[in-house]
Design an enzyme around this catalytic site. Structure first.
Site, PDB file in Angstrom:
ATOM      1  N   ASN A   1      62.454  39.262  45.559  1.00  0.00           N
ATOM      2  CA  ASN A   1      61.790  37.826  45.504  1.00  0.00           C
ATOM      3  C   ASN A   1      60.581  38.113  44.679  1.00  0.00           C
ATOM      4  OD1 ASN A   1      60.812  38.970  47.932  1.00  0.00           O
ATOM      5  ND2 ASN A   1      60.311  36.850  48.475  1.00  0.00           N
TER       6      ASN A   1
ATOM      7  N   GLU B   1      57.450  36.045  43.598  1.00  0.00           N
ATOM      8  CA  GLU B   1      56.959  34.506  43.793  1.00  0.00           C
ATOM      9  C   GLU B   1      55.486  34.340  42.740  1.00  0.00           C
ATOM     10  OE1 GLU B   1      55.330  34.405  48.015  1.00  0.00           O
ATOM     11  OE2 GLU B   1      57.393  34.277  48.519  1.00  0.00           O
TER      12      GLU B   1
ATOM     13  N   CYS C   1      64.050  33.900  43.613  1.00  0.00           N
ATOM     14  CA  CYS C   1      64.644  34.830  44.722  1.00  0.00           C
ATOM     15  C   CYS C   1      65.171  36.115  44.381  1.00  0.00           C
ATOM     16  CB  CYS C   1      65.897  33.863  45.234  1.00  0.00           C
ATOM     17  SG  CYS C   1      65.259  32.150  46.132  1.00  0.00           S
TER      18      CYS C   1
ATOM     19  N   GLU D   1      68.044  37.311  45.242  1.00  0.00           N
ATOM     20  CA  GLU D   1      69.345  37.493  44.598  1.00  0.00           C
ATOM     21  C   GLU D   1      69.501  37.000  43.181  1.00  0.00           C
ATOM     22  OE1 GLU D   1      68.111  35.888  47.285  1.00  0.00           O
ATOM     23  OE2 GLU D   1      69.414  35.229  48.860  1.00  0.00           O
TER      24      GLU D   1
ATOM     25  N   CYS E   1      69.917  30.777  49.094  1.00  0.00           N
ATOM     26  CA  CYS E   1      69.529  29.631  49.300  1.00  0.00           C
ATOM     27  C   CYS E   1      70.817  28.881  48.041  1.00  0.00           C
ATOM     28  CB  CYS E   1      68.347  29.099  48.431  1.00  0.00           C
ATOM     29  SG  CYS E   1      68.192  29.681  46.549  1.00  0.00           S
TER      30      CYS E   1
ATOM     31  N   CYS F   1      70.793  30.105  44.652  1.00  0.00           N
ATOM     32  CA  CYS F   1      71.163  31.532  44.139  1.00  0.00           C
ATOM     33  C   CYS F   1      73.018  31.356  44.355  1.00  0.00           C
ATOM     34  CB  CYS F   1      70.855  32.377  45.308  1.00  0.00           C
ATOM     35  SG  CYS F   1      68.811  32.743  44.663  1.00  0.00           S
TER      36      CYS F   1
END
Ligand code: THU
Length: 161
Positions: free
Chosen positions: A61, A63, A72, A74, A111, A114
């Protein structure tokens, strides 16, 4: 009116029960957490995508001070695999997470965004992408396909009318 009952089957594995290749993929995801840039959540997520030829592509991830601009683990892994290895099918993705301050891995599951991105690649290649996720107590939760994780998902089929 009628109701349709959609079930998801999740296999719960001890690590020792995984095949060596899948165990290695989980370890790659764990390594990938060290590339996490998560100064806001302090939640380090790592992902590793296994391609059809055995290549493993990592993601973590990333940010951003403008929160929605982050991505993210993934999706960084899946996009990186698609860009770096066009045309190669994705066979599996492992995802693990750990709070920055802790050594232990905690449960995680992709999520919605993803899942949607992974579903697109699964749809495109026509073969399932296995999803392995860190679960409680070091267990690994395994789902055989992205479609199983995102029932009633949206694919290009629906745009054909
Ligand atoms: N995150 C992931 O990378 N993958 C998941 O499956 C869950 C959430 C990231 C996004 C954000 O950087 C942090 O974890 C907290 O939500």
């Amino acid at each position: 009116m009628r109701k349709v009952d959609l079930k998801i089957f999740v296999e719960i594995h001890d690590r020792s029960e995984l095949s060596p290749a899948r165990r290695k993929l989980v370890e790659e995801a764990e390594e990938a957490t060290h590339g996490s840039y998560s100064p806001y959540s302090h939640f380090c997520v790592g992902a590793a995508v296994q391609l059809q030829d055995g290549t493993v592509v990592r993601g973590s991830n990333q940010e951003n001070a403008a929160f929605p601009s982050g991505l993210c683990a993934e999706r960084t892994a899946a996009f990186s695999a698609a860009v770096g290895h066009p045309g190669k099918c994705m066979e599996a993705i492992a995802i693990v997470a750990r709070p920055e301050s802790a050594g232990a891995y905690v449960p995680v599951s992709p999520c919605g965004a993803c899942r949607q991105v992974l579903l697109e690649y699964e749809y495109k290649q026509g073969t399932p992408i296995q999803v392995l996720m860190s679960g409680p107590g070091g267990q690994i939760h395994l789902v055989p396909s992205v479609a199983a994780l995102l029932p009633v998902g949206f694919t290009a089929d629906q745009m054909k009318g």
